[in-house]
Write a protein that holds these residues in place. Structure first.
Motif, PDB file in Angstrom:
ATOM      1  N   LEU A  49      -1.212  -0.461  -4.654  1.00  0.00           N
ATOM      2  CA  LEU A  49      -2.461  -0.662  -4.090  1.00  0.00           C
ATOM      3  C   LEU A  49      -2.899  -1.993  -3.245  1.00  0.00           C
ATOM      4  N   TYR A  55      -5.852   7.429   2.578  1.00  0.00           N
ATOM      5  CA  TYR A  55      -5.431   5.958   2.715  1.00  0.00           C
ATOM      6  C   TYR A  55      -6.290   5.264   3.873  1.00  0.00           C
ATOM      7  N   ARG A 101      -2.149   8.345 -13.086  1.00  0.00           N
ATOM      8  CA  ARG A 101      -0.833   7.774 -13.463  1.00  0.00           C
ATOM      9  C   ARG A 101      -0.955   6.440 -12.942  1.00  0.00           C
ATOM     10  N   ARG A 118      -6.653  17.698  -8.531  1.00  0.00           N
ATOM     11  CA  ARG A 118      -7.842  16.632  -8.233  1.00  0.00           C
ATOM     12  C   ARG A 118      -7.235  15.326  -8.065  1.00  0.00           C
ATOM     13  N   HIS A 119      -6.238  15.310  -8.769  1.00  0.00           N
ATOM     14  CA  HIS A 119      -5.672  13.766  -8.500  1.00  0.00           C
ATOM     15  C   HIS A 119      -4.695  13.791  -7.073  1.00  0.00           C
ATOM     16  N   GLN A 120      -3.844  14.559  -6.881  1.00  0.00           N
ATOM     17  CA  GLN A 120      -3.425  14.457  -5.866  1.00  0.00           C
ATOM     18  C   GLN A 120      -4.018  14.760  -4.412  1.00  0.00           C
ATOM     19  N   ILE A 165      -6.580  12.004  -2.681  1.00  0.00           N
ATOM     20  CA  ILE A 165      -5.966  10.383  -2.331  1.00  0.00           C
ATOM     21  C   ILE A 165      -6.006  10.101  -1.038  1.00  0.00           C
ATOM     22  N   VAL A 188      -6.324   2.239  -1.112  1.00  0.00           N
ATOM     23  CA  VAL A 188      -6.248   4.028  -1.530  1.00  0.00           C
ATOM     24  C   VAL A 188      -7.571   4.443  -2.066  1.00  0.00           C
ATOM     25  N   ILE A 224      -7.688   3.433 -10.047  1.00  0.00           N
ATOM     26  CA  ILE A 224      -8.247   4.246  -9.032  1.00  0.00           C
ATOM     27  C   ILE A 224      -8.369   5.656  -9.579  1.00  0.00           C
ATOM     28  N   ASP A 225      -8.038   5.908 -10.804  1.00  0.00           N
ATOM     29  CA  ASP A 225      -8.210   7.243 -11.703  1.00  0.00           C
ATOM     30  C   ASP A 225      -7.144   8.199 -10.961  1.00  0.00           C
ATOM     31  N   ALA A 226      -5.742   7.639 -10.652  1.00  0.00           N
ATOM     32  CA  ALA A 226      -4.986   8.548  -9.936  1.00  0.00           C
ATOM     33  C   ALA A 226      -4.353   9.542 -10.924  1.00  0.00           C
ATOM     34  N   LEU A 240       0.713  -1.290  -0.062  1.00  0.00           N
ATOM     35  CA  LEU A 240      -0.198  -0.124   0.143  1.00  0.00           C
ATOM     36  C   LEU A 240       1.013   1.283  -0.153  1.00  0.00           C
ATOM     37  N   ARG A 285      -9.760   7.528  -3.699  1.00  0.00           N
ATOM     38  CA  ARG A 285      -9.826   8.887  -4.317  1.00  0.00           C
ATOM     39  C   ARG A 285     -11.286   9.487  -4.431  1.00  0.00           C
TER      40      ARG A 285
END
Lengths: 351, 351, 351, 351
Positions: free
Chosen positions: C225, D280, C202, D273-275, D278, D260, C198-200, C156, D262
């Motif tokens: 993940l 945990y 990247r 948005r991406h960062q 996120i 993780v 997770i549509d991060a 993780l 989002r």
């Protein structure tokens, strides 16, 4: 050579395993499965068998095709069943413990000797590749002097109706100890403590300290109440240490070349001597390859071999008697609040 | 609030950890590292520090900026060092064991009480997330009644020059027991056996049976000679069982909803009762999420909190005294061949 | 010899480790910790330090006492920071990846060569006792020919803001591969696939197939993940197979003398040949003793050694460039739907 | 209800297991064990059986007491044997793979449908308590959306004479995937790479990427050359993640409440948005209690149930066909250098 006619007595927990492995042993011919509950015996044999079921032990003993019996009934019945078999001229394989007492066990051992019959105890673990390798390592000197033994055998176990956790589980550890120790090392005394925290009417947790003739202490922890299953024995030696984890199929046995050494130094005083000369080895670990063999099949093969060759089995009545001697001493120790009980005395009193 | 001025005494095995964590605790201000070997203290502090090294304990005690000392010296020196600190008006954190005897420990506890100073024992494990969770599970009733405890703490350990394996390792297990047991459960008696198979001049392997006021037996196995490291404690309860494996970071704590139950049945006879009503639960296992916190930082925070709030620390002198009482009883038991020794008597004689 | 003046650049995730280990390395003298956020640098250094914090990189480069910089900033800043340092005549240790592109990395390698300065990549794993032992086993011939490599590095993980899982985790596996493979084996091509469930924004999961010049396939699985942490590499050889489990402190490395052999038999037909001559070895497992050394301290010692001896570091700019070449090829392969990308071409185009 | 007459065809590696479990299933009556080598069939049945051995498949099919056959012969013989059985009006249980090609498999599925006979594939794993629980967790929504699947099935395996590692081991993973995925998720395409480093004449190591209709990637690693045995599948979900370690009897299945997340944030720009969003989760792990049941007995019970109730078996011919479709696509992908192959196309071309 003709296969040896065999009857299995008892269709309970362990009997089906004897039935299965006897059938897989070419040197044996399974004739009967006998249980007081004949329907149970039939169910164990299943609908496709040519083996006969019976509830009559006498009928089995009367059958001239039966040369040997394998007894897997409650311990309290062993004495009568084994004696009857020996008196009927049958060889005997019997589950552990041999009987619930030293005096009865000693009688059976004598009876077998007098009759020239094989009396073999099913100390199954002694026939596993792991235990055979341990014995080889100890007897061959690779371990050096045995310095301590620690054996843990715990799991969520069946609380037995007729025996406590000592008599149920410790025979494994004690028969292994009897098998692997060097020939000149004997067990001198035992101290044991235990508890019955669920009020089951018998010990469910027990700890044994086994004192060897070399001054070494072997410890055994048996427990029916643990939710995790552990079957681990550590045998510490002056040269190497064995860790046997029977539940780890990838690595049942590991031989550690690590430990604490103390060099000799006669010129130093007592106190300096102790600290100054202690050193630590952190060497490699060796995991010896072990063959994949089912121990109980080896038991069956050994039974047939002993009968055919007219010799005592590897785990003969004597080994069964020694284990019962330890168990009886342990039970006395529990009753005496954990006092050390000399095994010799227990055996002498009874024999 | 001003940070509390602290001096660490002892730059040996554990002292550097006290130095590191004290520096990471905002509520403390590390003033000194003191060791008889000043060069060693300097080496521990390293070349980039503003903290002072000294070989003079007196100089530390004379420093008005020092409000507390953290003592990590050999056990035999604890009594004199702690007494001097308390008499100089300093709060004290001291490594386990508090002192090597009940009588000395009791004197220090009284002295701290009379002076109104904090006397805290560094029973580090009591500050781990795992042990805190265990306490919570037991005190909250989720485990039910404690039925057995089995604690194993073995590894290839440093054979200590001044203490045996009992006094070196068992304080961990005993302080944890003291911390997690329900408030109304006390330790009544101890039996212990051990051995010194490498002729180190002190016990290297020991087994303790700790008898609780509820009739439950807790067992502790400590061993310096094992090549494998095991740190496992099983706490069996009437409702659930905890397995704590401190070396498994993925799964330090597991709560098993499995065990053996015995239903009540007053109408049945003794024998039937026992077997008929035993049942087995094989439920889920829960692995609770635990925060990742360093226990020794929590120790430092607790020290500062106790001083600032004028209250006893969680692991105060009393807990240190109780642990020493158990160790002294265990040592007497070993000397008496494993006899059961009443802890109460040991404490009463000395106090 | 005078210690080498060092500045650490970057007080984020990894920088504190560089600070700690630099301070523990006698051949280095830590002069500065530099971060755009000076308060953060101060917090990392703590209240007891004599090391200076600054937010000015220029000030560090201007300091004649600074002979080397250790850069632990986001990858996108590496090119400018390393170039500036080399141009200022400073030796450089830089975190992986060297830079985010082959062309930039190649420029830095050339610049370092021209300046006669050490450019070292912090491929930390290459300095662990386990990886050093693996290299020794492969180079020494004990493993035989490498037949397959399988590397899994999942947990993780922190979804990084600037790099995907390939550029974050695979540098470890690829730098290890670069380090342990025999000198005559090179990487020829790479194919990679990945996903971002997770549509991060990247890749969070990726699989690489690395094709070696011997026709062997090495596979790398990296994953941010997974709730379980796995760090396992299997290197199959014609003689023995290495299993490296970095999360198992008791047994990090195991060398298995087991596998599948195929004997040569030119006289047989194709089909018979294949089956008839396959045999299985199930030999012992050896767990070699490894020293307990912190890899990052070895990195620091190697940095100082390379500077003092005027030689390239073990993991020099060239190794950093090769790893970036593989990563860039892998990224292209992902973009091309998993097509095989020749590493040579990628490097030639850019260099 | 009368038991269903059954014949087992094939006395090789797996046949004996079918014989044993068929005999333990009351709803079945084992009539024959058939093998081209009749002596081998006799040896498998052993000397105590009432079951008949034969080398004549025709004799089995002619026997009106035989209502069903269980086929455990090499894959290349499946098509002819299954077709003959169906044409003779017998229900069929067949080992995986159904046949070595989509076109043959499709013919058998159609033939069974037309005849109204049960055609069942022995996808044994689908009948394990662990896989059933996984299906329940996924279908019940506890896992959320499946985000990735990673399946590893490696060990020192028998290099098969007739199939490669893909066709030998991957049917397990692919049939499990087919069984546990939500009903609306289908496999769209497959890419595969592999190697034969021991020159065995067929793939011994292979990696498959399976692309699902949801865009998710499932990865399967199969390997005959690994000295360690691993059977682990991770199924990552948006709510929880399942880790199935089939070799860990204490803890086969663990459900991790960690991962993780989002969050949605339509108002933010793409990059922020991406960062920013996120997060945990590190929650508890739940290890569900699983019944101890032998999967192959469940297979036998399901076979009897499907026949008696006139319904398709859970793992019917259609599931066998889908698995073969994936395997054929994977084989094509290997031949095409790892290109993505649409499964739909493979099936359409052949069906």
């Amino acid at each position: 050579m003709e296969p040896i006619g065999l009857a299995v007595i008892g269709a309970g927990y362990w009997g089906p395993n004897l039935v299965r492995t006897a059938q897989a042993t070419p040197a044996l011919k399974l004739e009967w499965l006998c249980d007081l509950d004949e329907a149970r015996a039939r169910a164990v044999l299943g609908p496709y068998t040519t083996v006969r079921a019976t509830s009559s032990y006498q009928r089995v003993l009367d059958d001239p095709n039966v040369a040997a019996v394998a007894i897997a009934t409650p311990a309290a019945t062993h004495f009568d069943l084994v004696r009857a078999a020996l008196e009927a001229g049958k060889h005997v394989l019997v589950e552990k413990p041999l009987t619930p007492s030293v005096s009865e066990s000693a009688k059976l051992v004598r009876l077998a000797e007098q009759s020239g019959l094989v009396l073999m105890c099913d100390h199954t673990y002694c026939y596993t590749p792991a235990v055979r390798k341990i014995r080889e390592l100890i007897h061959g000197g690779e371990i050096g002097d045995v310095q301590f033994v620690d054996s843990v055998r715990i799991n969520l176990g069946l609380v037995q109706p007729d025996v406590d956790v000592l008599w149920d589980l410790a025979p494994h550890d004690l028969s292994i100890l009897d098998f692997v120790l060097p020939p000149d090392v004997t067990v001198e005394a035992v101290a044991a403590r235990g508890s019955d925290p669920i009020d089951a009417g018998r010990l469910c947790v027990a700890h044994l300290s086994v004192h060897l003739s070399t001054g070494v202490m072997a410890h055994v922890h048996v427990n029916w109440l643990s939710p995790t299953k552990i079957r681990t024995t550590v045998i510490g030696g002056s040269r190497r240490t064995i860790v046997w984890d029977d539940l780890n199929p990838v690595q049942r046995l590991a031989v550690y070349d690590r430990g604490v050494d103390r060099a000799e130094a006669s010129s130093l005083g007592q106190d300096e001597r102790h600290q100054a000369l202690i050193s630590y080895r952190v060497g490699d670990i060796l995991v010896p390859a072990l063959p994949e063999r089912e121990a109980l099949r080896e038991v069956m093969t050994e039974l047939a071999g002993a009968i055919n060759e007219g010799r005592p089995a590897t785990t003969d009545g004597g080994s069964g008697l020694r284990v019962v001697g330890l168990l009886e001493a342990a039970t006395r120790s529990v009753a005496a609040g954990g006092a050390l009980v000399q095994v010799e005395n227990v055996i002498r009193e009874n024999a």
